[in-house]
Design an enzyme around this catalytic site. Structure first.
Site, PDB file in Angstrom:
ATOM      1  N   ASP A 117       0.847  -1.204   0.000  1.00  0.00           N
ATOM      2  CA  ASP A 117       0.000   0.000   0.000  1.00  0.00           C
ATOM      3  C   ASP A 117       0.879   1.249   0.000  1.00  0.00           C
ATOM      4  OD1 ASP A 117      -1.973  -1.869   0.187  1.00  0.00           O
ATOM      5  OD2 ASP A 117      -2.551  -1.414   2.240  1.00  0.00           O
ATOM      6  N   TYR A 193      -1.022  -8.193  -8.687  1.00  0.00           N
ATOM      7  CA  TYR A 193      -1.027  -6.755  -8.969  1.00  0.00           C
ATOM      8  C   TYR A 193      -0.104  -6.414 -10.125  1.00  0.00           C
ATOM      9  CZ  TYR A 193      -3.866  -5.034  -5.087  1.00  0.00           C
ATOM     10  OH  TYR A 193      -4.906  -4.735  -4.247  1.00  0.00           O
ATOM     11  N   GLU A 194       1.015  -7.087 -10.190  1.00  0.00           N
ATOM     12  CA  GLU A 194       1.992  -6.810 -11.260  1.00  0.00           C
ATOM     13  C   GLU A 194       1.364  -7.083 -12.620  1.00  0.00           C
ATOM     14  OE1 GLU A 194       5.601  -8.913 -10.576  1.00  0.00           O
ATOM     15  OE2 GLU A 194       6.540  -8.248 -12.431  1.00  0.00           O
TER      16      GLU A 194
END
Ligand code: SAH
Length: 218
Positions: A117, A193-194
């Site tokens: 985050d 996420y990548e």
């Protein structure tokens, strides 16, 4: 990460032998939970756990532990691991703030932070997982020369992290602002996420850092 309440997730996690819900009980004893004693690598904030699932399959000679703050996310990693049954992979519900209560000095030899985050507001800077406060904690749980690997699409967080890590006296061994077009990409294992951010055209940043070799006197 958008958090949805997943009904029954706490019960499902509690029923799995791959999930640890009271990690403070295993401080100094993590190795006893795996079939063999081998280096322990940790991902903090592993989300749905895909990165570690792939890493654990590729590297049976390493024990992996994924830690995640939220049950609603952790349950997805645990479900997948129930299907895959990789012996060298466990997950724990843990807030990174508690890491020193759950891990003994030098118990972890490598830490992965993937798409942590960003906490963009200045007043929240100390919550970033690469802030000085967290590096102090990693100093304790990593041995001298222990490694931290960090990937993010957030350039502000990446710039902050490079500075924070250097100021903390650690050595940056490698860095790139565009991992997928860099030699560091060899053998790269993508995270959830990548994959999402790179598909949207965002370059991925990565750094590898080594813990300083002399402990600070606190
Ligand atoms: N590593 C995954 C998920 C990234 S999203 C990937 O790359 O795909 C960041 C994750 O970190 C979220 O799942 C969030 O719940 C978790 N997280 C955030 N702060 C945390 C903390 N203090 N301790 C443990 N996990 C945390």
């Amino acid at each position: 990460m958008r958090l949805k309440n997943v009904p029954g997730s706490r019960e499902e996690i509690a029923a799995s032998s791959y999930a640890i819900i009271a990690p403070e009980l295993y401080r100094g004893r993590w190795q006893t939970l795996y079939p063999g004693k081998q280096p322990l690598h940790l991902e903090i904030g592993m989300g749905k756990g895909r990165f570690l699932q792939e890493m654990a399959a590729l590297h049976p000679e390493i024990n992996y532990l994924g830690v995640e703050k939220y049950s609603s996310v952790l349950v997805k990693a645990v479900r997948k691991q129930e299907e895959m049954g990789l012996p060298n992979l466990l997950f724990a519900r843990m807030d990174a703030e508690e890491i020193c209560n759950c891990m003994e000095e030098g118990e972890v030899s490598r830490i992965y932070l993937n798409f942590s985050d960003p906490w963009p507001k200045d007043r929240h800077a100390k919550r970033r997982l690469t802030s000085d406060r967290f590096l102090e904690r990693y100093d304790r749980i990593l041995p001298e020369g222990g490694i931290l690997e960090f990937k993010t699409d957030n350039e502000d967080l990446f710039a902050f992290s490079l500075e924070s890590i250097r100021e903390h006296g650690w050595e940056i061994l490698a860095e790139t602002w565009d991992l997928h077009h860099s030699s560091l990409c060899e053998g790269n294992v993508m995270t959830e996420y990548e994959e999402k951010f790179s598909a949207q055209g965002h370059p991925i940043c990565k750094l590898v850092a080594r813990r300083r070799t002399v402990r600070r006197v606190v």
